[in-house]
Design a protein around this motif. Structure first.
Motif, PDB file in Angstrom:
ATOM      1  N   LEU A   1       0.849  -1.187   0.000  1.00 22.62           N
ATOM      2  CA  LEU A   1       0.000   0.000   0.000  1.00 22.62           C
ATOM      3  C   LEU A   1       0.885   1.237   0.000  1.00 22.62           C
ATOM      4  CD1 LEU A   1      -2.549  -1.169   2.730  1.00 22.62           C
ATOM      5  CD2 LEU A   1      -2.608  -1.583   0.260  1.00 22.62           C
ATOM      6  N   GLY A   2       0.893   1.936  -1.120  1.00 17.90           N
ATOM      7  CA  GLY A   2       1.679   3.161  -1.266  1.00 17.90           C
ATOM      8  C   GLY A   2       0.778   4.327  -1.615  1.00 17.90           C
ATOM      9  N   ASN A   3       1.384   5.366  -2.150  1.00 15.88           N
ATOM     10  CA  ASN A   3       0.640   6.588  -2.470  1.00 15.88           C
ATOM     11  C   ASN A   3      -0.480   6.344  -3.472  1.00 15.88           C
ATOM     12  OD1 ASN A   3       2.521   7.659  -0.769  1.00 15.88           O
ATOM     13  ND2 ASN A   3       3.629   8.778  -2.342  1.00 15.88           N
ATOM     14  N   THR A   4      -0.266   5.439  -4.442  1.00 16.33           N
ATOM     15  CA  THR A   4      -1.318   5.170  -5.432  1.00 16.33           C
ATOM     16  C   THR A   4      -2.548   4.548  -4.768  1.00 16.33           C
ATOM     17  OG1 THR A   4      -0.269   3.062  -5.985  1.00 16.33           O
ATOM     18  CG2 THR A   4       0.239   4.939  -7.399  1.00 16.33           C
TER      19      THR A   4
ATOM     20  N   GLU B   1     -11.581   9.554  -2.260  1.00 14.12           N
ATOM     21  CA  GLU B   1     -11.882  10.977  -2.337  1.00 14.12           C
ATOM     22  C   GLU B   1     -11.636  11.607  -0.972  1.00 14.12           C
ATOM     23  OE1 GLU B   1     -15.696  11.991  -3.938  1.00 14.12           O
ATOM     24  OE2 GLU B   1     -15.626  10.303  -5.338  1.00 14.12           O
ATOM     25  N   GLN B   2     -11.070  12.789  -0.973  1.00 13.01           N
ATOM     26  CA  GLN B   2     -10.772  13.538   0.250  1.00 13.01           C
ATOM     27  C   GLN B   2     -10.116  12.636   1.307  1.00 13.01           C
ATOM     28  OE1 GLN B   2     -14.559  15.152   1.377  1.00 13.01           O
ATOM     29  NE2 GLN B   2     -14.531  16.645  -0.255  1.00 13.01           N
ATOM     30  N   PRO B   3      -8.962  12.080   0.967  1.00 11.49           N
ATOM     31  CA  PRO B   3      -8.325  11.142   1.904  1.00 11.49           C
ATOM     32  C   PRO B   3      -7.808  11.835   3.161  1.00 11.49           C
ATOM     33  CG  PRO B   3      -6.848  11.627   0.093  1.00 11.49           C
ATOM     34  CD  PRO B   3      -8.156  12.298  -0.222  1.00 11.49           C
ATOM     35  N   GLN B   4      -7.980  11.166   4.282  1.00 11.28           N
ATOM     36  CA  GLN B   4      -7.420  11.657   5.540  1.00 11.28           C
ATOM     37  C   GLN B   4      -5.941  11.314   5.612  1.00 11.28           C
ATOM     38  OE1 GLN B   4     -10.222   9.627   8.057  1.00 11.28           O
ATOM     39  NE2 GLN B   4     -11.305  11.523   8.483  1.00 11.28           N
TER      40      GLN B   4
ATOM     41  N   GLU C   1       4.326   2.808   7.605  1.00 12.85           N
ATOM     42  CA  GLU C   1       4.277   4.214   8.022  1.00 12.85           C
ATOM     43  C   GLU C   1       3.373   4.996   7.085  1.00 12.85           C
ATOM     44  OE1 GLU C   1       8.379   5.445   7.764  1.00 12.85           O
ATOM     45  OE2 GLU C   1       8.678   5.071   9.895  1.00 12.85           O
ATOM     46  N   VAL C   2       2.728   6.025   7.637  1.00  7.99           N
ATOM     47  CA  VAL C   2       1.975   6.967   6.814  1.00  7.99           C
ATOM     48  C   VAL C   2       2.504   8.362   7.076  1.00  7.99           C
ATOM     49  CG1 VAL C   2      -0.122   5.582   6.687  1.00  7.99           C
ATOM     50  CG2 VAL C   2       0.133   7.244   8.527  1.00  7.99           C
ATOM     51  N   GLY C   3       2.397   9.201   6.058  1.00  9.33           N
ATOM     52  CA  GLY C   3       2.841  10.582   6.189  1.00  9.33           C
ATOM     53  C   GLY C   3       1.700  11.468   6.646  1.00  9.33           C
ATOM     54  N   THR C   4       2.005  12.356   7.551  1.00 11.54           N
ATOM     55  CA  THR C   4       1.022  13.308   8.046  1.00 11.54           C
ATOM     56  C   THR C   4       1.746  14.581   8.436  1.00 11.54           C
ATOM     57  OG1 THR C   4      -0.850  13.582   9.552  1.00 11.54           O
ATOM     58  CG2 THR C   4       1.084  12.441  10.430  1.00 11.54           C
ATOM     59  N   THR C   5       1.059  15.518   9.028  1.00  9.86           N
ATOM     60  CA  THR C   5       1.647  16.786   9.436  1.00  9.86           C
ATOM     61  C   THR C   5       1.929  16.756  10.934  1.00  9.86           C
ATOM     62  OG1 THR C   5       0.379  17.897   7.721  1.00  9.86           O
ATOM     63  CG2 THR C   5       1.292  19.281   9.441  1.00  9.86           C
ATOM     64  N   CYS C   6       3.111  17.201  11.306  1.00 10.63           N
ATOM     65  CA  CYS C   6       3.492  17.253  12.716  1.00 10.63           C
ATOM     66  C   CYS C   6       2.623  18.289  13.431  1.00 10.63           C
ATOM     67  CB  CYS C   6       4.968  17.620  12.843  1.00 10.63           C
ATOM     68  SG  CYS C   6       5.536  17.798  14.553  1.00 10.63           S
ATOM     69  N   ASP C   7       2.069  17.916  14.569  1.00 10.13           N
ATOM     70  CA  ASP C   7       1.224  18.825  15.347  1.00 10.13           C
ATOM     71  C   ASP C   7       2.015  19.981  15.957  1.00 10.13           C
ATOM     72  OD1 ASP C   7      -1.018  17.300  14.846  1.00 10.13           O
ATOM     73  OD2 ASP C   7      -0.853  16.137  16.689  1.00 10.13           O
TER      74      ASP C   7
ATOM     75  N   PHE D   1      -8.948   0.867   8.353  1.00 12.10           N
ATOM     76  CA  PHE D   1      -8.085   0.355   9.415  1.00 12.10           C
ATOM     77  C   PHE D   1      -6.855   1.242   9.591  1.00 12.10           C
ATOM     78  CE2 PHE D   1      -9.682  -4.157   8.225  1.00 12.10           C
ATOM     79  CZ  PHE D   1     -10.844  -3.953   8.942  1.00 12.10           C
ATOM     80  N   ILE D   2      -6.301   1.719   8.489  1.00 15.21           N
ATOM     81  CA  ILE D   2      -5.124   2.591   8.552  1.00 15.21           C
ATOM     82  C   ILE D   2      -5.494   3.911   9.208  1.00 15.21           C
ATOM     83  CG2 ILE D   2      -3.490   3.922   7.155  1.00 15.21           C
ATOM     84  CD1 ILE D   2      -3.620   1.508   5.128  1.00 15.21           C
ATOM     85  N   VAL D   3      -6.601   4.504   8.783  1.00 14.12           N
ATOM     86  CA  VAL D   3      -7.012   5.805   9.321  1.00 14.12           C
ATOM     87  C   VAL D   3      -7.235   5.736  10.831  1.00 14.12           C
ATOM     88  CG1 VAL D   3      -8.872   7.530   9.307  1.00 14.12           C
ATOM     89  CG2 VAL D   3      -7.943   6.688   7.155  1.00 14.12           C
ATOM     90  N   VAL D   4      -7.902   4.692  11.312  1.00  9.09           N
ATOM     91  CA  VAL D   4      -8.151   4.606  12.757  1.00  9.09           C
ATOM     92  C   VAL D   4      -6.889   4.251  13.538  1.00  9.09           C
ATOM     93  CG1 VAL D   4     -10.593   4.046  12.484  1.00  9.09           C
ATOM     94  CG2 VAL D   4      -8.951   2.194  12.735  1.00  9.09           C
TER      95      VAL D   4
END
Length: 191
Positions: free
Chosen positions: A28-31, A37-40, A68-74, A124-127
């Motif tokens: 599971l990568g970026n693709t 739509e509107q991915p978290q 790992e997933v990429g997100t924004t540091c708080d 599952f990834i989002v939660v």
């Protein structure tokens, strides 16, 4: 139409499989995240292992997702990779039409021959993304965040010592005597 075709990459064809255990792996990568739509979550590098335990009356899909997933540091608002480690199970039965009576149970129509796991893996990834995501501290104990951003944030930090203490203010101001009477009524009713 292209997204629908890509989603089919995550179909598990169970018709014709013998009863017992069957193993499937998905990178599971970026693709993968572009399918939604509107991915978290928009970026990541994960491996999903799905074990299908098939019997004549039902199927059990055991998911294990790591990576790992990429997100924004708080703290500093720059990109940070956070680890994901998820294990869960979906039970599939057959009925007249598609239904999801609970989070763990799915009913497929009797004529179905595949089960698409893309949406489930995404959920599952989002939660599994931690509520708070920050860069880990460096070995010397300093924050691993972007130093320029931390410096900017410190410029705008409010110094709590510059505010007067609320208790000190109330000592100088007279208290409205009506409040004392109301307090007496409250105390009387609480006895």
């Amino acid at each position: 139409m292209a997204a629908e075709k890509k989603r089919k990459d995550y179909d598990i064809a169970f018709k014709g499989l013998k009863d017992g255990e069957h193993l499937f792996e998905f990178k599971l990568g970026n693709t993968f995240f572009e399918l939604f739509e509107q991915p978290q979550v928009e970026t990541g590098d994960l491996l999903a292992t799905v074990k299908l335990i098939k019997s004549s009356r039902m199927m059990e899909f055991q998911f294990q997702i790591e990576g790992e997933v990429g997100t924004t540091c708080d703290r500093c608002l720059s990109n940070v990779d956070v680890p994901i480690d998820y294990e869960g199970t979906i039970y599939v039965n057959f009925g007249d039409e598609y239904d999801e009576p609970t989070e763990e149970i799915v009913v497929l129509p009797h004529e179905a021959h595949t089960f698409n796991v893309a949406e489930f893996m995404y959920e599952f990834i989002v939660v599994s993304v931690p509520i708070r995501h920050v860069h880990p501290d460096n070995e010397d104990g300093t924050p691993g965040c972007d130093p320029e951003m931390l410096e900017k944030l410190n410029e705008y930090m409010v110094d709590e010592d510059s505010f007067p203490d609320s208790e000190e203010e109330t000592e100088d101001e007279p208290i409205d005597p009506r409040w004392d009477e109301l307090k007496k009524l409250i105390n009387k009713n609480n006895k």
